[in-house]
Design a protein around this motif. Sequence first.
Motif, PDB file in Angstrom:
ATOM      1  N   GLU A  31       3.794  -7.283  27.442  1.00 31.03           N
ATOM      2  CA  GLU A  31       2.353  -7.223  27.675  1.00 31.03           C
ATOM      3  C   GLU A  31       1.796  -8.640  27.607  1.00 31.03           C
ATOM      4  OE1 GLU A  31      -0.610  -6.644  29.045  1.00 31.03           O
ATOM      5  OE2 GLU A  31       0.003  -4.570  28.601  1.00 31.03           O
ATOM      6  N   PRO A  32       1.786  -9.366  28.760  1.00 31.88           N
ATOM      7  CA  PRO A  32       1.350 -10.776  28.774  1.00 31.88           C
ATOM      8  C   PRO A  32      -0.064 -10.994  28.241  1.00 31.88           C
ATOM      9  CG  PRO A  32       2.445 -10.188  30.829  1.00 31.88           C
ATOM     10  CD  PRO A  32       2.229  -8.910  30.080  1.00 31.88           C
ATOM     11  N   SER A  33      -0.951 -10.018  28.432  1.00 29.22           N
ATOM     12  CA  SER A  33      -2.341 -10.208  28.004  1.00 29.22           C
ATOM     13  C   SER A  33      -2.481 -10.197  26.488  1.00 29.22           C
ATOM     14  CB  SER A  33      -3.238  -9.134  28.616  1.00 29.22           C
ATOM     15  OG  SER A  33      -2.862  -7.843  28.153  1.00 29.22           O
ATOM     16  N   HIS A  34      -1.413  -9.790  25.773  1.00 30.09           N
ATOM     17  CA  HIS A  34      -1.454  -9.745  24.311  1.00 30.09           C
ATOM     18  C   HIS A  34      -0.545 -10.809  23.694  1.00 30.09           C
ATOM     19  CE1 HIS A  34      -2.641  -5.199  24.577  1.00 30.09           C
ATOM     20  NE2 HIS A  34      -3.610  -6.016  24.949  1.00 30.09           N
TER      21      HIS A  34
END
Length: 338
Positions: free
Chosen positions: A100-103
């Motif tokens: 999960e790149p956004s996290h």
Amino acid sequence: MARAGRGYATYCRQDEDPAAAVQLFYDRIAKPFLMDIEIDWNGLEVIEVFPQRIPDLFSAQPVIIHGRYTKPGQASIKIKGNVRGKPVTQTIPVTFPAVEPSHDVIPTLWARTKIERLSDESYGKGETEDLVNEITELALKYRIMSKYTSFVAVSEEVRNVDGKLETVQVPVPIPEGVSYEGVFGEEEADMGYYGGTGRALKSAPYMAREKAPVPLSGATQNGTDKKAVLDGSVSFETPTVLGSLTASDVTSVLETIEDELTDIYEKYLKKDSSIEGRTVFGIAVKPDGSIEAVVVKSSTLDNEDFEKALVKELKKLRFPAPSDGGKVIITVAVVFET
């Protein structure tokens, strides 16, 4: 202590009303929403959860925990606790993705929390080699600052041209509402922050002291039965400069108004012979060398009208245009003595 007791802590600055902070503290601990919290991960492989003892949940105060999972998955976790002495359970469906790149900031938050827990352990066990190594490895892996690691800024600008060293004055950052003198004392401030290097640089030292009665031998007489007029003395400490002007450039310009500042000082001495002290000014210089703003950062003069007159005079200054075309921030202490 609050972490160890699963409680709640609050902070109060020296310029805030402690009564309001204490009242807020009591309001929150008087309204516990969920006590003795536990989490059933329902088969999800979750490890290293911090804090290990989950704090109680109070009014308007979230509980934040950090942990790691070893593989992705989905499940309905159960949050258990007590409300007014009765057990309650809430089921929440969660998904742990493989990526999960956004996290991407969450691992850093987890590492900070683990370092905090390891640091707490050092209070009881002492700074053992294993603890120090573990904290250091975590900080380096997740690129965060700790007691044993720090950030290093590497500049590509060459400052020691022809091998000649150049002194760069660096101001010490102070939190809003806190004065250096209030923390370290007047003498330490002279040696550090306002001297410009933070270490043993002292220029025109001044220490606040009681004013003794002034004998006639220490004053001039305007005439028979007239008030004694004190002679004032004004001096500048080594300025701290952020920008492309040098401390020497700034001092040379300041010295051009030394007589004017002395005249203003002696004018106010006629009204109040006890005026004496040290005032620190912040001066913002525009790219063309003119003054953008002058503020009083701290003062022991205890005379607002005198300080305003000094600010008005300092605003007339004109510095050389900064070579890089940018603004310059100057911090300088001015000492007034009789």
